[in-house]
Structures are given as structure tokens and as C-alpha cells.
Design an enzyme around this catalytic site. Structure first.
Site, PDB file in Angstrom:
ATOM      1  N   GLY A   1    -121.357 -47.308 -84.283  1.00 55.26           N
ATOM      2  CA  GLY A   1    -122.047 -48.220 -85.198  1.00 55.26           C
ATOM      3  C   GLY A   1    -122.368 -49.550 -84.543  1.00 55.26           C
TER       4      GLY A   1
ATOM      5  N   GLU B   1    -125.493 -48.956 -82.777  1.00 52.75           N
ATOM      6  CA  GLU B   1    -126.553 -48.779 -83.787  1.00 52.75           C
ATOM      7  C   GLU B   1    -126.990 -50.122 -84.369  1.00 52.75           C
ATOM      8  OE1 GLU B   1    -124.322 -45.787 -85.984  1.00 52.75           O
ATOM      9  OE2 GLU B   1    -126.015 -44.445 -85.679  1.00 52.75           O
TER      10      GLU B   1
ATOM     11  N   GLU C   1    -119.629 -40.786 -81.376  1.00 54.77           N
ATOM     12  CA  GLU C   1    -119.240 -40.148 -82.637  1.00 54.77           C
ATOM     13  C   GLU C   1    -118.927 -38.661 -82.469  1.00 54.77           C
ATOM     14  OE1 GLU C   1    -121.580 -42.350 -82.263  1.00 54.77           O
ATOM     15  OE2 GLU C   1    -121.660 -43.719 -83.978  1.00 54.77           O
TER      16      GLU C   1
ATOM     17  N   ALA D   1    -117.942 -48.210 -86.369  1.00 50.41           N
ATOM     18  CA  ALA D   1    -117.507 -48.194 -87.776  1.00 50.41           C
ATOM     19  C   ALA D   1    -115.985 -48.249 -87.829  1.00 50.41           C
ATOM     20  CB  ALA D   1    -118.003 -46.918 -88.429  1.00 50.41           C
TER      21      ALA D   1
END
Ligand code: NAI
Length: 713
Positions: free
Chosen positions: A113, A116, A136, A72
């Protein structure tokens, strides 16, 4: 059907290109293809287009540049962009609804992310040396895009929990072994771009079209039963961990994956993410994450040509010389280690070997690697052996006359353009530089003990240090895996300068009624790696005593002064090394034991100073010690000794055991509210005297209405 179509831009950071019947979506958001709003939107648009286009049978998602996707866009957290449609889950839903296979082609990294996104795909094809992980937790978060629910379904509960709780990545090769990836590129060569992995992924995608009409979804898999004892895992998270709350939340999310439906698990994960992202632990860790990356930036040095550093010389094989030498050879840079006596040189070399043996005993080095590193060290008793070094670091005794004499000699012996650095912890770099004919080449490189372990490096810019010397030192520091912070010349630079009022306040608190153990306990409970008095005993009280004596003539007579530390030193107690300081120590032990002798000494100092001792609360201890740090930090900013408040935070987190989850002293001040901090400092001045005069800079920031030191908002 065209073999390869033109590339089409679907958003500022995603492009679309058809390779025969396969659509390739290219993330193109340098430096790490972060999944900001435009990237998510581009992927979503690309997927739709490919799904609707009848000439396309399968889809590959890949990264331009050096990586697939670093995750992210952290800078967008807590901004509207972070929650702009489409979210990662919308992208994943589109993939999961697609009857055409979607393959992630991963090179470089797939982190957070990025992984993911790949977990939402039907297949993952990886470069053998890619790194895949969910880091994270390192910034105080749980993965928020389904990672805690999908990873256990793919690699098993225990392995997923290890990866998520530690944040540690696995290689592409390992990813295939554990079932995280479906295929990997061959070979041992370093992967430089996505070319090979995309070719493999396109082929893999075509095969998938041929061999299967239903493509596997991670979300549809069952979580295999596990023997993980989640309660034990929760209990084993240390309260002192920088990211304790995030670790616990990670464990709970993986536990949820074993108990809830996939959809409920996702909602559980999302709720934990939302709590953490708004919380102070994650905000502080994110602050430090950015602060570390900002610290080496030095705008004056932009465009400076860096000097080549092929060989380093270290002068002095004592505590610091040994650690500094190891830092360079660990990065493959050869070091000439110069001492004045054979015995000291032998001791230093033996110390280095012992340190490596300890590392090897933990399985982190092989005997061959130890020999390789030691072979990079050229021990010598000849001063002239320094002649061919590109960077010389002096680490001899902390004595100005000794250092001046050494720099005079270095000036004569070292080759032109060599950088001449001193590891002094408090002496004036400008005065040292003046003993050479080339002060522009002289700089301070203040390593912290043990120098092979501690990440912080204060790069001390003298008034004559040339820009290319500064820029080279900031760069070489990163090459040896340090976190450099550029500081100016003053007594103690940034870190040690701030310790002076911190320790001074601790001394006053002792006189006013606290015990050493109460002061240390209160600050440890606040999160400091150790209390100030235990730290003084560890560092050696004699060094500060010498500094206090040196500075005594300039000490303003009207300011309060505690004699506690001086009196302890007058007894010959310098801390652990003499088995006594603020505490006493059994021979060979580092465990501080409260000592009634010291209690009596403190009480006597208080009597002499006319202080009536009282009960002191832990809150008062923490407040006064922290405000002392913060106020000095503001003075440092005002004097331009640090470039940014966040640099001071990096110094304190990496060099002084300040809790990263509080973000460093200056960030902590901002979380308290700078106006409140100023008001408390003024109140302390009214109660305790002029040493609490607030830094004018702090006053100005508050009157300007700014809420932070660096950004005047
Ligand atoms: P140390 O006493 O352990 O080592 C100094 C070494 O320098 C000794 O082995 C000595 O034989 C050698 N030496 C002295 N004169 C020499 C000469 N003319 N030529 C070659 N070698 C010579 O001292 P330590 O603790 O390593 O400190 C070194 C410097 O690093 C000091 O300036 C100190 O302030 C600074 N420093 C120390 C820190 C610490 O925690 N010990 C932390 C950061 C900086």
C-alpha cells in the site's frame, strides 16, 4: 510567508508541516508507517488542507523514522478499521484531482500500500537505496489499492508482472532506470532518515510547479502493448507454491490492466483482493507471517543483557557442522571449525567450497565473496582452538557419552561467559549440561539439515539455561537469518517429537492396507513437501531405529506398535543412503521406486498382528496423520515445551515441509474447528485404541468454548 511552520497533528499518525510554499505530510506510525485507518484519515485531511491553502503550491508525502511506508496495516485486515473511510482509493482520488503537484518522498521502503500511495502521486522521488515493491503475493493477496493497474502503466506490462507475481522489490536507483521513480538521491551512503530525500522532493515539487501546469497521472497513461503470454504464465504457476492462488490472481489482474479501462481494472483488482483476503490461503500465510515475528519473542528474557558474540566455534565438520559454519560466515561472523581428524576436516572444508561454488554457478556469489567467506573460517585439529570463542556449537556424533565427554572438556577450555551449545536432535540437554560446572551457559541449538539452507532453529532451553544465554541465542539466530523457536527439553523437542506419532500412524496405515506410495501421495497432495515415508528414507531410518531401541524399555505394553520400520531396518535398509528403505533407489539416484519386497514385508507384519488389510482412502490417510500431529502438538503446549501454538506452526512450516498455505498443523486444526478435531480424535480412540487418547489440554480448550489454542476466545 513563514519558512517552516510548526508541525500540526492531523491524526494520531500523520502530521503536517509547511516548508515555505510546500506542504509536507509526515506519516508517523511506527514501526513502518503502516496505512491503518488513522494514517489514511490523516493523509486525506492533510491533502485537503494543503489543496485549500492558497499559500501552498505543492505537496510532499514523506515517512518519519526509517521508512516511507511499509504498506497496509495487516493486523487490521478483516476488521472494520480496514474498511473505514477514507480508503486508499479515496486518498488517491483526492491526489488525482489536485492541481497542485503531489510528490512521494521515498526512503527505506515503499512496499504494498505504501508503493500504491506513491503510484497515486504525480511524482516519486526516492533515496538511491530505498526498496520499492508490491509484496502482497507473499501473504496470499493481490495488491488491493490499484497497484496492479498503475504499475504496468508506469514500467510496462512484463516488468510489472514480474514485480507483482514475485513480490520482489527494486532499489531506488533501479526504480529511476525503469521509470517507476522520477529522481533519486546521489551517493552510496546508507540512507538513515528522510532528510535528504525530502529536501530533494521539495525542490523537485517547486520545479514541477514552475515547469508544468498539468501534472502527470499514472492512471491516465495508456498500457503499452506487450508480448506477455498470460495463459502460459498462468499454466507455469506450480500447484505446490505456497501462494498459488494469489500468483494466479496477480497474473489475471495485470492481464485486466491490458484489456479493461482503468476504472474497470481497479474494480477487477478489488474483487480479487476481497476474495483472497477472506480465503484460507491468505489467512494461513498471514498467520505464518505473524507467527514468525512472534516466535523470537521471549518475555522472561526482557531486559536481559545480551552477550557479545564476535567469534563462534563449531565442533565437528560433518553434515551439520559444515552447514552451521556456513550460516555464521554468511553473516560475516568468523568461525573456528574443529575436527579430530585431518581427513574429516579436509572433507568438511572441501564440502563448504563445493557448496559455495554451486551458489556461484547460479550467479549468487562472486569468486571474491567466496574467498572472503572461506577466509572467515579457521580450521583446526586442536581442541584448545575453541578457547576464545564466544559461542561454541557442538555437532559431533549423536551419542550421549561422546557429548558428555566433550562438554566436560569444553567446560575446562572455554573462556568464562562463553555459550556452550549442542546441536543434538534428540538427546537431553539437561544431562549434557550437567557434565559441566556451568550448566547456566549450556543450551541446545537444533539446526536442521542442510543447516546453511533451512531457516528453522529450535533453541532448546535447558532447565538451568540462564535468561541472557537464551536471549542471546534468539538474537544471534536472527542475525544469521534463521527463524528461531524457543522450545523446552523433551524427547525430540517440538519438531521431532511430533514426527514420532506422525510416522507411527503412517506405519499403522501401511499395516491396515495402504502402500508406501499411497501414503506419500496422499500427504503430498495435501501439500506436504514430501510424504512421511520418502522423508524417512531421506533422513535415514537408522537414527529413529536407534531411538526406538533406546526407548523400548519405557514403551507401554498396551499400546499398539507397528514393526514395519524395525523390520525394514533389520534388512540393513536405512533409506536413500543404503539404496533402500520404504522404497528402493538406483545407485546415485534419489527417485523412490516402489519395492515388492517391502509390500510383502508390510503384509507379513499385518498378518502377524492379526490385521485384515482393507482399502484405505486418501482422506483417511491425511486425517489420521494430521490428527496425530495435532494431538501431539496439544500435548507439547500442555507441557509448556513450546511457548505458543503458532511456534509449533513455524517449526512445521520451516522445518518439516508443512504447507504454509495451510498455516501449520495447529492453525490447520483451528480451521477444521477444535471441537470437530477433538470429536474425531475420540472416535479414532474408540476405533483404534489408547494411543489416540486426546490431549487433556485439547479437551479443556474445547470445553472452555475457545476456538483457538493461543487466544482463548
Ligand atoms: P556427522 O557424522 O556427519 O558429523 C559428525 C562429525 O563430528 C564427524 O565429522 C566427526 O569426525 C566429528 N567428530 C566426532 N567426534 C569429534 C570430536 N571429539 N571432536 C571433533 N570432531 C568430532 O553427523 P551430523 O549428521 O553432522 O550430526 C551431528 C549432530 O547434529 C548430531 O548430534 C545429530 O543428531 C545432530 N543433527 C543432525 C541432523 C541431520 O540431519 N544430520 C539434523 C539436526 C541435528
Amino acid at each position: 510567508m513563514p519558512l517552516a511552520s510548526e508541525s500540526v497533528r492531523l491524526s494520531p499518525t500523520v502530521s503536517y508541516r509547511q516548508q515555505a510554499d510546500i506542504a509536507v505530510l509526515w506519516l508517523d506510525n511506527p514501526p513502518v508507517n503502516g496505512l491503518g485507518d488513522t494514517t489514511r484519515a490523516g493523509i486525506h485531511a492533510g491533502l485537503k488542507r494543503a489543496i485549500e491553502d492558497e499559500s501552498v503550491v505543492g505537496i510532499v508525502v514523506a515517512g518519519s523514522g526509517k521508512v516511507f511506508c511499509g504498506g497496509a496495516d495487516i493486523r487490521q485486515f478483516n476488521t472494520p478499521a480496514a474498511t473505514a473511510w477514507p480508503l486508499s482509493r479515496d486518498v488517491q482520488q483526492l491526489i488525482e484531482a489536485s492541481r497542485k503537484p503531489v510528490v512521494a518522498a521515498i526512503h527505506g521502503v515503499a512496499l504494498g500500500g505504501g508503493l500504491e500511495l506513491a503510484l497515486g502521486c504525480h511524482y516519486r522521488v526516492v533515496a538511491h537505496d530505498a526498496r520499492l515493491g508490491l509484496p502482497e503475493v507473499n501473504i496470499g493477496l493481490v495488491p488491493g489499492g490499484g497497484g496492479t493497474q498503475r504499475l504496468p502503466r508506469l514500467v510496462g506490462v512484463e516488468r510489472a508482472l514480474d514485480m507483482i507475481q514475485s513480490g520482489a522489490p527494486v532499489t531506488g536507483k533501479a526504480a529511476v532506470r525503469i521509470g517507476l521513480a522520477d529522481a533519486a538521491t546521489e551517493g552510496a551512503e546508507e540512507t538513515r532518515d528522510a532528510g535528504e530525500v525530502v529536501a530533494l522532493a521539495v525542490e523537485f515539487c517547486r520545479q514541477a510547479v514552475i515547469s508544468s501546469s498539468a501534472h502527470p497521472l499514472v492512471a491516465a497513461r495508456e498500457v503499452q502493448g506487450s508480448s506477455v503470454d498470460f495463459d502460459a504464465r498462468l499454466a507455469s504457476v506450480s500447484r505446490k507454491s505456497r501462494n498459488a492462488a494469489a500468483q494466479r490472481a496477480c497474473i489475471l489482474c495485470v492481464k485486466a490492466a491490458t484489456q479493461l479501462s482503468f476504472g474497470d481494472g481497479l474494480a477487477f483488482e478489488r474483487a480479487r483482493f476481497d476474495e483472497l483476503v477472506a480465503g484460507s490461503e491468505s489467512q494461513s500465510l498471514r498467520h505464518i507471517f505473524f507467527a514468525e515475528r512472534e516466535a523470537p519473542k521471549f518475555s522472561d528474557g526482557k531486559g536481559a543483557t545480551l552477550r557479545d558474540i564476535h567469534r563462534v566455534a563449531v565442533l565437528g565438520a560433518g553434515t551439520m557442522g559444515v552447514g552451521i559454519t556456513m550460516s555464521f560466515v554468511n553473516a560475516g561472523i568468523p568461525v573456528t571449525l574443529v575436527e579430530r581428524e585431518q581427513a574429516a576436516l579436509d572433507r568438511g572444508m572441501a564440502w563448504i567450497r563445493r557448496n559455495y561454488d554451486v551458489t556461484a554457478s547460479k550467479g549468487k556469489l562472486t569468486p571474491a565473496q567466496i574467498e572472503e567467506r572461506i577466509a572467515l573460517i579457521a580450521p583446526s585439529l586442536e581442541f584448545d582452538a575453541l578457547a576464545d570463542a564466544d559461542l561454541v556449537i557442538e555437532a559431533v556424533f549423536e551419542d550421549m557419552a561422546v557429548k558428555q565427554e566433550i562438554f566436560e572438556r569444553l567446560d575446562k577450555v572455554c573462556k568464562p561467559a562463553a555459550i556452550l551449545a549442542t546441536n543434538t536432535s534428540r538427546l537431553n540437554v539437561d544431562v549434557i549440561a550437567a557434565s559441566t560446572q556451568r550448566p547456566g551457559d549450556v543450551i541446545g541449538l537444533h539446526f536442521f539439515s542442510p543447516a546453511n539452507v533451512m531457516k528453522l532453529l529450535e533453541v532448546v532451553r535447558g532447565k538451568a539455561s540462564s535468561l541472557d544465554v537464551i536471549a542471546t541465542c534468539l538474537a544471534i539466530a536472527q542475525r544469521i537469518q534463521k527463524v528461531p523457536v524457543l522450545v523446552g527439553v523433551c524427547e525430540g523437542f517440538v519438531g521431532n517429537r511430533m514426527l514420532t506419532p506422525y510416522w507411527r500412524e503412517a506405519g499403522f496405515l501401511l499395516e491396515e492396507g495402504a502402500s508406501p506410495q499411497q501414503v506419500d501421495r496422499a500427504l503430498s497432495a495435501f501439500g506436504m513437501a514430501m510424504g512421511p515415508l520418502t522423508m524417512a528414507d531421506l533422513a535415514g531410518m537408522d537414527i529413529n531405529w536407534a531411538t526406538r531401541k533406546r526407548l523400548a524399555p519405557t514403551r507401554p505394553a498396551h499400546l499398539r506398535y507397528s514393526r514395519v520400520a524395525d523390520r525394514i531396518c533389520e534388512k540393513g535398509r536405512f533409506g536413500q543412503k543404503t539404496n533402500g528403505g520404504y522404497y528402493r533407489y538406483e545407485p546415485g539416484s534419489r527417485t523412490p521406486i516402489p519395492d515388492p519386497v517391502i509390500d510383502e514385508l508390510i503384509a507379513a507384519c499385518a498378518r502377524e498382528a492379526g490385521i485384515v488389510r482393507r482399502t484405505i482412502s486418501d482422506e483417511e490417510i491425511v486425517e489420521r496423520c494430521m490428527l496425530a500431529l495435532i494431538n501431539e502438538g496439544a500435548h507439547i503446549l500442555e507441557a509448556g515445551i513450546a511457548q505458543r501454538a503458532s511456534d509449533i506452526d513455524v517449526v512445521y512450516v520451516h522445518g518439516y515441509g508443512f504447507p504454509a498455505w495451510r498455516g501449520g498443523p495447529m492453525f490447520y486444526a483451528e480451521t477444521l474447528g477444535l471441537d470437530k478435531v477433538l470429536a474425531r480424535i475420540r472416535a479414532l480412540r474408540d476405533e483404534h485404541g489408547a494411543h489416540w487418547e486426546p490431549a487433556p489440554f485439547l479437551g479443556r480448550i474445547v470445553s472452555s468454548g475457545a476456538r483457538t489454542f493461543d487466544r482463548k476466545n
